[in-house]
Design a protein around this motif. Structure first.
Motif, PDB file in Angstrom:
ATOM      1  N   ALA A 121       0.833  -1.206   0.000  1.00  0.00           N
ATOM      2  CA  ALA A 121       0.000   0.000   0.000  1.00  0.00           C
ATOM      3  C   ALA A 121       0.866   1.254   0.000  1.00  0.00           C
ATOM      4  CB  ALA A 121      -0.928  -0.010   1.211  1.00  0.00           C
ATOM      5  N   ARG A 125       0.998   4.261  -2.817  1.00  0.00           N
ATOM      6  CA  ARG A 125       0.682   5.645  -2.430  1.00  0.00           C
ATOM      7  C   ARG A 125       1.847   6.580  -2.717  1.00  0.00           C
ATOM      8  NH1 ARG A 125      -2.433   3.116   2.307  1.00  0.00           N
ATOM      9  NH2 ARG A 125      -4.596   3.422   1.634  1.00  0.00           N
ATOM     10  N   GLU A 151      -9.293  -6.603  -1.100  1.00  0.00           N
ATOM     11  CA  GLU A 151      -9.620  -5.524  -0.158  1.00  0.00           C
ATOM     12  C   GLU A 151      -8.613  -4.387  -0.230  1.00  0.00           C
ATOM     13  OE1 GLU A 151      -9.389  -8.723   0.556  1.00  0.00           O
ATOM     14  OE2 GLU A 151     -11.457  -9.292   1.022  1.00  0.00           O
ATOM     15  N   LEU A 152      -7.346  -4.733  -0.429  1.00  0.00           N
ATOM     16  CA  LEU A 152      -6.324  -3.694  -0.523  1.00  0.00           C
ATOM     17  C   LEU A 152      -6.487  -2.891  -1.815  1.00  0.00           C
ATOM     18  CD1 LEU A 152      -3.771  -2.270   0.413  1.00  0.00           C
ATOM     19  CD2 LEU A 152      -2.436  -4.142  -0.596  1.00  0.00           C
ATOM     20  N   GLU A 155      -9.361  -0.581  -1.356  1.00  0.00           N
ATOM     21  CA  GLU A 155      -8.993   0.529  -0.468  1.00  0.00           C
ATOM     22  C   GLU A 155      -8.215   1.595  -1.223  1.00  0.00           C
ATOM     23  OE1 GLU A 155      -5.723   1.213   3.069  1.00  0.00           O
ATOM     24  OE2 GLU A 155      -6.788  -0.706   3.021  1.00  0.00           O
ATOM     25  N   LEU A 156      -7.266   1.165  -2.062  1.00  0.00           N
ATOM     26  CA  LEU A 156      -6.447   2.111  -2.827  1.00  0.00           C
ATOM     27  C   LEU A 156      -7.251   2.777  -3.943  1.00  0.00           C
ATOM     28  CD1 LEU A 156      -3.180  -0.019  -3.005  1.00  0.00           C
ATOM     29  CD2 LEU A 156      -3.571   2.017  -1.600  1.00  0.00           C
ATOM     30  N   ALA A 158     -10.502   3.437  -3.536  1.00  0.00           N
ATOM     31  CA  ALA A 158     -11.404   4.349  -2.830  1.00  0.00           C
ATOM     32  C   ALA A 158     -10.721   5.640  -2.417  1.00  0.00           C
ATOM     33  CB  ALA A 158     -12.000   3.648  -1.603  1.00  0.00           C
ATOM     34  N   ASP A 159      -9.421   5.577  -2.078  1.00  0.00           N
ATOM     35  CA  ASP A 159      -8.743   6.808  -1.646  1.00  0.00           C
ATOM     36  C   ASP A 159      -8.083   7.549  -2.810  1.00  0.00           C
ATOM     37  OD1 ASP A 159      -6.239   5.616  -2.141  1.00  0.00           O
ATOM     38  OD2 ASP A 159      -5.855   5.165  -0.034  1.00  0.00           O
ATOM     39  N   HIS A 185     -18.984   0.155  -4.105  1.00  0.00           N
ATOM     40  CA  HIS A 185     -18.359   1.043  -3.116  1.00  0.00           C
ATOM     41  C   HIS A 185     -18.715   2.497  -3.416  1.00  0.00           C
ATOM     42  CE1 HIS A 185     -15.457   2.873  -0.478  1.00  0.00           C
ATOM     43  NE2 HIS A 185     -14.981   1.703  -0.099  1.00  0.00           N
TER      44      HIS A 185
END
Length: 311
Positions: A121, A125, A151-152, A155-156, A158-159, A185
């Motif tokens: 992650a 980023r 899931e990871l 998450e990446l 979504a942000d 999502h």
């Protein structure tokens, strides 16, 4: 040019034609670009596995990006692999590929050292913070020996770290989790989910994928564009028939004798032999230390092309 959000359609991972001396064959590369664009593909992806990026020097990688960006001339977006072992090295690739005009970068997880999900992650980023263009993840555990959890990836997405995913993992259940998770999502918009498989494009699109990045599209781009359009039109019987024709054509990747070469030599050698037989590239050479196909093996590639109506 700005890539669409989400990026959809057929995005061939462009082969890198080489001279007999194993230098980049620029005239053949520009002919290959024209061959793909004329077929109606939606974008081009250079410096991935089918491009033999792992076998090219940094000088050769830069030449490939510069050549394809210049020759595509805005007709389609150009995505470039920024693939290396660690974050600082990837950032170097991001700098020169985007400096050459790439419209997005495609990045694997770090490799060589074992990595924790938190490090993967952090890797993505840090790259997204420094990249002037969108970043897509490249899930290819056969090469990097790790697989980010769905899931990871979500998450990446979504942000805003990741703009998309090229999934070459072969994990259809995980792929489905990402497709459905991205769709449901509330914070994920414009995230592109692309399959890297040649063999299940119809299935992936039926699941809700946005497109495909099949290496075989170098050889038969019209077939994959036709398949994509049939799926989008909901003509699943015709799509299945086209997918089955492409699956039969994909049999060419097995022409190499496993007693004397690895699967990469056989697969990439077959793609390049097919492009040579079709008159697109001047030489079917693959990068060292890959083993070239024999005359007999090349003749077998020709038989696959003839059976598919391509010769």
């Amino acid at each position: 040019m700005k890539i669409p959000a989400p990026l959809t359609g057929v995005v061939p991972p462009v082969c890198t034609p080489l001279t007999p001396e194993r230098e980049v064959d620029v005239p053949s590369l520009t002919r290959l670009v024209d061959h793909l664009v004329a077929a109606g593909v939606d974008a081009l992806f250079v410096l991935g596995s089918s491009s033999e990026a792992a076998f090219l020097t940094d000088r050769q990688r830069l030449l490939v990006v510069e050549t394809v960006v210049a020759h595509a001339a805005g007709r389609v977006p150009v995505l470039a692999g920024a693939i290396d072992m660690t974050t600082p090295r990837v950032l170097d690739h991001v700098a020169y590929t985007t400096g050459a005009g790439a419209d997005a970068v495609v990045v694997t997880a770090p490799f060589y050292a074992r990595t924790h999900p938190a490090e993967i992650a952090r890797h993505y980023r840090l790259i997204a913070e420094r990249s002037p263009v969108p970043v897509l993840a490249y899930d290819i555990p056969a090469a990097v020996h790790t697989k980010p959890d769905p899931e990871l990836i979500l998450e990446l997405a979504a942000d805003g770290t990741l703009a998309g995913l090229k999934d070459s993992s072969g994990d259809l259940a995980g792929f489905r989790a990402i497709v459905t998770g991205a769709r449901s999502h509330p914070a994920i918009t414009g995230f592109s989910v692309l399959t890297g498989s040649e063999l299940i494009v119809d299935s992936a699109l039926a699941l809700g994928a946005d497109g495909a990045v099949p290496g075989l599209a170098n050889v038969d781009p019209e077939g994959y564009v036709r398949l994509y359009r049939l799926c989008r039109a909901g003509d699943w019987d015709a799509a299945r028939a086209e997918q089955e024709r492409l699956c039969a054509l994909y049999g060419m990747v097995g022409v190499g004798d496993p007693a004397r070469m690895g699967q990469s030599s056989s697969s990439l050698g077959a793609f390049k032999a097919a492009l040579h037989l079709r008159g697109v590239i001047a030489c079917p050479a693959t990068a060292d230390p890959q083993v070239p196909l024999s005359e007999t093996e090349t003749e077998r590639v020709g038989k696959f092309l003839a059976a598919a109506g391509l010769l």
